[in-house]
Scaffold this motif. Sequence first.
Motif, mmCIF file in Angstrom:
data_model
loop_
_atom_site.group_PDB
_atom_site.id
_atom_site.type_symbol
_atom_site.label_atom_id
_atom_site.label_comp_id
_atom_site.label_asym_id
_atom_site.label_seq_id
_atom_site.Cartn_x
_atom_site.Cartn_y
_atom_site.Cartn_z
ATOM 1 N N GLU A 1 -5.990 -59.227 14.258
ATOM 2 C CA GLU A 1 -4.815 -60.027 13.907
ATOM 3 C C GLU A 1 -5.041 -61.503 14.222
ATOM 4 O OE1 GLU A 1 -0.951 -58.153 15.067
ATOM 5 O OE2 GLU A 1 -2.278 -56.553 15.771
ATOM 6 N N LEU A 2 -5.744 -61.767 15.321
ATOM 7 C CA LEU A 2 -6.052 -63.148 15.675
ATOM 8 C C LEU A 2 -6.950 -63.779 14.609
ATOM 9 C CD1 LEU A 2 -6.120 -65.617 17.477
ATOM 10 C CD2 LEU A 2 -7.866 -64.475 18.880
ATOM 11 N N VAL A 3 -7.969 -63.060 14.175
ATOM 12 C CA VAL A 3 -8.869 -63.586 13.148
ATOM 13 C C VAL A 3 -8.101 -63.885 11.866
ATOM 14 C CG1 VAL A 3 -10.780 -62.962 11.615
ATOM 15 C CG2 VAL A 3 -10.975 -62.600 14.081
ATOM 16 N N GLU A 4 -7.182 -63.018 11.500
ATOM 17 C CA GLU A 4 -6.379 -63.264 10.296
ATOM 18 C C GLU A 4 -5.581 -64.554 10.431
ATOM 19 O OE1 GLU A 4 -6.322 -61.865 7.401
ATOM 20 O OE2 GLU A 4 -7.683 -60.210 7.868
ATOM 21 N N ARG A 5 -5.019 -64.780 11.597
ATOM 22 C CA ARG A 5 -4.239 -66.005 11.814
ATOM 23 C C ARG A 5 -5.135 -67.242 11.742
ATOM 24 N NH1 ARG A 5 1.275 -65.889 13.253
ATOM 25 N NH2 ARG A 5 1.937 -63.711 13.341
ATOM 26 N N LEU A 6 -6.295 -67.163 12.363
ATOM 27 C CA LEU A 6 -7.213 -68.295 12.346
ATOM 28 C C LEU A 6 -7.675 -68.607 10.926
ATOM 29 C CD1 LEU A 6 -9.428 -67.493 15.467
ATOM 30 C CD2 LEU A 6 -7.496 -69.085 15.325
ATOM 31 N N GLU A 7 -7.974 -67.571 10.176
ATOM 32 C CA GLU A 7 -8.419 -67.755 8.811
ATOM 33 C C GLU A 7 -7.306 -68.333 7.929
ATOM 34 O OE1 GLU A 7 -11.999 -66.447 7.127
ATOM 35 O OE2 GLU A 7 -11.559 -68.044 8.553
ATOM 36 N N ARG A 8 -6.080 -67.954 8.224
ATOM 37 C CA ARG A 8 -4.954 -68.503 7.481
ATOM 38 C C ARG A 8 -4.820 -70.007 7.748
ATOM 39 N NH1 ARG A 8 0.561 -65.727 8.772
ATOM 40 N NH2 ARG A 8 -0.806 -63.934 8.341
ATOM 41 N N TYR A 9 -4.944 -70.407 9.006
ATOM 42 C CA TYR A 9 -4.903 -71.828 9.340
ATOM 43 C C TYR A 9 -6.007 -72.585 8.607
ATOM 44 C CZ TYR A 9 -1.775 -70.996 13.375
ATOM 45 O OH TYR A 9 -0.723 -70.677 14.200
ATOM 46 N N GLY B 1 -17.931 -78.932 10.043
ATOM 47 C CA GLY B 1 -16.886 -78.005 9.626
ATOM 48 C C GLY B 1 -16.262 -77.292 10.805
ATOM 49 N N LEU B 2 -15.973 -78.049 11.857
ATOM 50 C CA LEU B 2 -15.613 -77.464 13.148
ATOM 51 C C LEU B 2 -14.139 -77.071 13.231
ATOM 52 C CD1 LEU B 2 -17.486 -79.962 15.505
ATOM 53 C CD2 LEU B 2 -18.361 -77.829 14.525
ATOM 54 N N VAL B 3 -13.912 -75.826 13.658
ATOM 55 C CA VAL B 3 -12.586 -75.334 14.025
ATOM 56 C C VAL B 3 -12.649 -74.971 15.498
ATOM 57 C CG1 VAL B 3 -10.793 -73.605 13.654
ATOM 58 C CG2 VAL B 3 -12.141 -74.452 11.705
ATOM 59 N N LEU B 4 -12.005 -75.761 16.344
ATOM 60 C CA LEU B 4 -11.962 -75.471 17.776
ATOM 61 C C LEU B 4 -10.807 -74.533 18.060
ATOM 62 C CD1 LEU B 4 -12.485 -78.904 19.614
ATOM 63 C CD2 LEU B 4 -14.207 -77.350 18.692
ATOM 64 N N VAL B 5 -11.077 -73.465 18.796
ATOM 65 C CA VAL B 5 -10.028 -72.539 19.221
ATOM 66 C C VAL B 5 -10.058 -72.518 20.746
ATOM 67 C CG1 VAL B 5 -9.062 -70.228 19.025
ATOM 68 C CG2 VAL B 5 -10.448 -71.167 17.144
ATOM 69 N N ALA B 6 -8.970 -72.946 21.372
ATOM 70 C CA ALA B 6 -8.936 -73.136 22.817
ATOM 71 C C ALA B 6 -7.934 -72.180 23.458
ATOM 72 C CB ALA B 6 -8.571 -74.574 23.157
ATOM 73 N N GLN B 7 -8.440 -71.271 24.284
ATOM 74 C CA GLN B 7 -7.615 -70.298 24.975
ATOM 75 C C GLN B 7 -7.148 -70.851 26.320
ATOM 76 O OE1 GLN B 7 -6.367 -67.164 24.741
ATOM 77 N NE2 GLN B 7 -5.918 -66.846 26.895
ATOM 78 N N SER B 8 -5.843 -70.802 26.579
ATOM 79 C CA SER B 8 -5.266 -71.056 27.896
ATOM 80 C C SER B 8 -5.758 -72.373 28.496
ATOM 81 C CB SER B 8 -5.577 -69.866 28.814
ATOM 82 O OG SER B 8 -4.797 -69.902 29.978
#
Length: 233
Positions: A215-223, A61-68
């Motif tokens: 706000e970032l968490v809200e965006r990630l959860e929306r995705y 159930g992987l969601v990768l979040v990659a910064q910069s």
Amino acid sequence: MATYVLIPGAGGTAFYWHRVEPMLRERGHDVIAVDLPAGDDAAGLEEYADAVVDAIGDRTGLVLVAQSMGGLSAPIVATRVPVDLLVLLNAMIPRPGESGGDWWGNTGQAEAAARMAAREGLPEAFDLETRFFHDVPAQVKAAVFARGEAPQSGTPFEKPWPLEAWPDVPTRFLQGRDDRFFPVEFQREQARDRLGIGIDEMPGGHLVALSRPAELVERLERYRSELAGPGGR
């Protein structure tokens, strides 16, 4: 629930995510904030991907979040483990055969940042606080600076990006509209030209995980919810 895998940018420290990680855990998710071997001159992008894959283990159930800079290694990870979603956050987008070192000149990043600096009346000379920490709360900035500057080897920028194409994984691009390092109009062009996708914008600069974690968490959860579909969790 999902497993969020949080990949930092240059310097490779998991501490970058220290405000985001507990918020995602409160929502019931498993969260892995990865420390990368950024100070190791023997480690390139393949070794960065190894570190992420090792941290994931047998989780699903992987969601990768990659910064910069994490945008260079996250797609490699997505070819090695089953990834449900890849979120690029103020990220670099590589092309096959392009080295990380060549990315800067190929994309015109310096010119884009200079245009934004002139437009906003910023000093021409690069200043870490002005470019990266301008919207980070003082106490958070102090905590980051107290840890000292994380080393970043040049090794990951030397070799061509190893993939022949972007992995077949749902990909979203989230950009801070106040980013002074990778300006939003620059990122819009990169996402369109290199991935054929649009970008989503949110308030904040380059380090939104430090400046606007909720706000970032809200965006990630929306995705994640959009990917899961109606009634998905």
